[in-house]
Design a protein around this motif. Structure first.
Motif, mmCIF file in Angstrom:
data_model
loop_
_atom_site.group_PDB
_atom_site.id
_atom_site.type_symbol
_atom_site.label_atom_id
_atom_site.label_comp_id
_atom_site.label_asym_id
_atom_site.label_seq_id
_atom_site.Cartn_x
_atom_site.Cartn_y
_atom_site.Cartn_z
ATOM 1 N N PRO A 1 10.381 -12.557 -28.331
ATOM 2 C CA PRO A 1 10.970 -11.509 -27.487
ATOM 3 C C PRO A 1 10.519 -11.666 -26.021
ATOM 4 O O PRO A 1 9.891 -10.780 -25.449
ATOM 5 C CB PRO A 1 10.442 -10.217 -28.101
ATOM 6 N N LEU A 2 10.834 -12.814 -25.426
ATOM 7 C CA LEU A 2 10.439 -13.070 -24.046
ATOM 8 C C LEU A 2 11.313 -12.285 -23.090
ATOM 9 O O LEU A 2 12.518 -12.136 -23.298
ATOM 10 C CB LEU A 2 10.564 -14.558 -23.717
ATOM 11 N N ARG A 3 10.686 -11.801 -22.041
ATOM 12 C CA ARG A 3 11.385 -11.083 -20.975
ATOM 13 C C ARG A 3 11.364 -11.939 -19.718
ATOM 14 O O ARG A 3 10.546 -12.857 -19.577
ATOM 15 C CB ARG A 3 10.720 -9.728 -20.701
ATOM 16 N N ALA A 4 12.244 -11.651 -18.798
ATOM 17 C CA ALA A 4 12.314 -12.402 -17.544
ATOM 18 C C ALA A 4 10.952 -12.418 -16.852
ATOM 19 O O ALA A 4 10.541 -13.435 -16.298
ATOM 20 C CB ALA A 4 13.388 -11.810 -16.635
ATOM 21 N N ARG A 5 10.234 -11.303 -16.892
ATOM 22 C CA ARG A 5 8.923 -11.238 -16.225
ATOM 23 C C ARG A 5 7.913 -12.209 -16.829
ATOM 24 O O ARG A 5 6.952 -12.597 -16.186
ATOM 25 C CB ARG A 5 8.380 -9.813 -16.256
ATOM 26 N N ASP A 6 8.126 -12.623 -18.102
ATOM 27 C CA ASP A 6 7.207 -13.544 -18.774
ATOM 28 C C ASP A 6 7.386 -14.990 -18.305
ATOM 29 O O ASP A 6 6.473 -15.797 -18.462
ATOM 30 C CB ASP A 6 7.421 -13.498 -20.292
ATOM 31 N N ILE A 7 8.532 -15.334 -17.774
ATOM 32 C CA ILE A 7 8.792 -16.721 -17.401
ATOM 33 C C ILE A 7 9.024 -16.916 -15.906
ATOM 34 O O ILE A 7 9.174 -18.030 -15.442
ATOM 35 C CB ILE A 7 10.009 -17.289 -18.172
#
Length: 168
Positions: free
Chosen positions: A14-20
């Motif tokens: 469940p990756l979010r834009a803020r994680d990458i």
């Protein structure tokens, strides 16, 4: 080129834009001194910069090559810039309609070549102003930081983006 489908990791986790996203970015004001632009280009190798108004609100983005080209063509420099104006128009109301430059050429100009080109100017040129509002991208595509990384990837792929600004 990006693959047609996002990496499997984007789908499983469940990756979010803020994680990458990259959290390192440089903001430039629409009304900026020539010396500040030169320093920014020298100190930061990134290819795109955010552009903000005098109040820090995002108004666009600008490519490194556009900044170099704008610096190279010295006729757009101004000694008097109305810094109180929200759109930072120069007091002498220069005509920017003829602004045209070769971005491919500008992308190949090194910091040293730019410095050599500007070297012949009188010592006070670094205190002159540029109004970069005339050569920035007015409507960069943005995305929310809690949006899925998979959707951010799809935006890059479908729109052929160089950058995607993640907003909080």
């Amino acid at each position: 080129f990006l693959e047609a489908e996002p990496p499997e990791l984007f789908k499983r986790e469940p990756l979010r834009a803020r994680d990458i996203m990259s959290k390192e970015f440089i903001e430039l004001d629409t009304a900026i001194k020539v010396g500040e632009v030169i320093s920014t280009l020298h100190d930061h190798p990134q290819l795109d910069f955010l552009v903000t108004d005098g109040n820090g609100a995002l108004v666009g983005s600008i490519r490194r090559a556009s900044l170099i080209a704008f610096l190279w063509d010295k006729k757009y420099w101004s000694q008097n810039l109305d810094l109180e104006s929200s759109n930072a128009r120069s007091q002498d109301q220069q005509d920017y309609s003829g602004l045209s430059y070769d971005l491919d050429r500008a992308e190949g100009i090194t910091n040293k070549e730019l410095a050599d080109h500007l070297e012949g100017e009188d010592g006070d040129y670094k205190n002159m102003f540029l109004n970069i509002a005339y050569c920035m991208t007015l409507a960069p595509i943005t995305f929310v930081e809690n949006g899925s990384a998979e959707r951010a990837y799809e935006l890059f792929r479908t729109h052929g983006l160089r950058q995607l600004i993640i907003m909080d």
